[in-house]
Design an enzyme around this catalytic site. Sequence first.
Site, PDB file in Angstrom:
ATOM      1  N   HIS A 251     -87.486 -74.198 -53.788  1.00 34.28           N
ATOM      2  CA  HIS A 251     -86.578 -74.138 -52.614  1.00 34.28           C
ATOM      3  C   HIS A 251     -86.795 -72.960 -51.731  1.00 34.28           C
ATOM      4  O   HIS A 251     -86.935 -73.544 -50.960  1.00 34.28           O
ATOM      5  CB  HIS A 251     -85.391 -74.619 -53.457  1.00 34.28           C
ATOM      6  CG  HIS A 251     -84.297 -74.213 -52.189  1.00 34.28           C
ATOM      7  ND1 HIS A 251     -83.220 -74.953 -51.621  1.00 34.28           N
ATOM      8  CD2 HIS A 251     -83.530 -73.188 -51.555  1.00 34.28           C
ATOM      9  CE1 HIS A 251     -82.763 -74.525 -51.332  1.00 34.28           C
ATOM     10  NE2 HIS A 251     -82.920 -73.370 -50.350  1.00 34.28           N
ATOM     11  N   GLU A 252     -86.992 -72.106 -52.238  1.00 37.05           N
ATOM     12  CA  GLU A 252     -87.163 -70.865 -50.919  1.00 37.05           C
ATOM     13  C   GLU A 252     -88.180 -70.416 -50.754  1.00 37.05           C
ATOM     14  O   GLU A 252     -88.565 -69.743 -49.646  1.00 37.05           O
ATOM     15  CB  GLU A 252     -86.700 -69.010 -52.554  1.00 37.05           C
ATOM     16  CG  GLU A 252     -85.677 -69.502 -52.795  1.00 37.05           C
ATOM     17  CD  GLU A 252     -83.905 -69.806 -51.860  1.00 37.05           C
ATOM     18  OE1 GLU A 252     -84.630 -69.455 -50.724  1.00 37.05           O
ATOM     19  OE2 GLU A 252     -83.332 -69.900 -52.063  1.00 37.05           O
TER      20      GLU A 252
ATOM     21  N   HIS B  26     -89.045 -72.700 -47.500  1.00 36.50           N
ATOM     22  CA  HIS B  26     -88.542 -71.865 -46.353  1.00 36.50           C
ATOM     23  C   HIS B  26     -89.443 -71.239 -46.142  1.00 36.50           C
ATOM     24  O   HIS B  26     -89.875 -71.075 -44.730  1.00 36.50           O
ATOM     25  CB  HIS B  26     -87.254 -71.045 -47.092  1.00 36.50           C
ATOM     26  CG  HIS B  26     -85.398 -71.988 -47.161  1.00 36.50           C
ATOM     27  ND1 HIS B  26     -86.004 -72.301 -46.560  1.00 36.50           N
ATOM     28  CD2 HIS B  26     -84.881 -72.114 -47.980  1.00 36.50           C
ATOM     29  CE1 HIS B  26     -83.980 -73.003 -46.136  1.00 36.50           C
ATOM     30  NE2 HIS B  26     -83.763 -72.922 -47.919  1.00 36.50           N
TER      31      HIS B  26
END
Length: 267
Positions: free
Chosen positions: A56-57, A60
């Site tokens: 997820h990170e 980004h």
Amino acid sequence: MSAATRGERGVSPVFLALVAIMAVSIWAVWTDFSASPGFAVFLFIVSGWLVSLCLHEYAHARTALHGGDISVGARGYLTLDPLKYTHAMLSIVLPLIFVIMGGIGLPGGAVFIERHRIRSRWKQSLVSAAGPLTNAVFAVIVTAPFWLGAMDGVPDTFRYALGFMALLQVTAAILNFLPVPGLDGYGVIEPWLSYGIRRQVEPFAPFGLLAVFGFLWIPEVNSAFFDMIDAVLRGLGVTEWDTFWGRELFRFWQGTPDIPPLHTVGF
């Protein structure tokens, strides 16, 4: 590519260790190798959840890099190392606590992005959307055996573990897409708001997640939210039976539940 660049983008040993733990726990759940199937499910869910948080990170950061923010490499965000995140407590610890409590996939804090480097509003929105979209893709992959009708021969314990993992990923994706300050959903729309509105909303960003959590304590809101989650999971082939027993197995410290054979309940 320089040694420094390789160091900024090479895969972290911490992430590789998490993947290895997840792989071993999947094998243990599938083969019923562990004396405590619940503990094997616990390891699978926790390691799988941490892997999804790293991805997820990373999503980004990788999207920000392509948008023009080259600082993400120097910060180590491209290594998939959870220890590099600026808000480790929000990104890793608190979400993990809520998973261990057997509740929901709580969205965590984002990596620090220098948004002034990203000139396009569309790209800024995509940076914010990339994280929860990763959870959505993770959910689709985890549930693939369900919606492909490929569950024949799959051990019940493994089925339930996948069901609970899917529940966490779907809740994380939906919660993160809420247009609440501090969550990715607000980050998607923020570039399109006027400067004045953004300045007025900015002080509330640290409290957005707490507000969402507070609303979920309201019985009517909680019921409506999980009805929506169940509807999404049913669309992916996952039943409430799957998620219920996955959660029960995950809570191994409460003792191994006496699960009825799947064929006796009509699934």
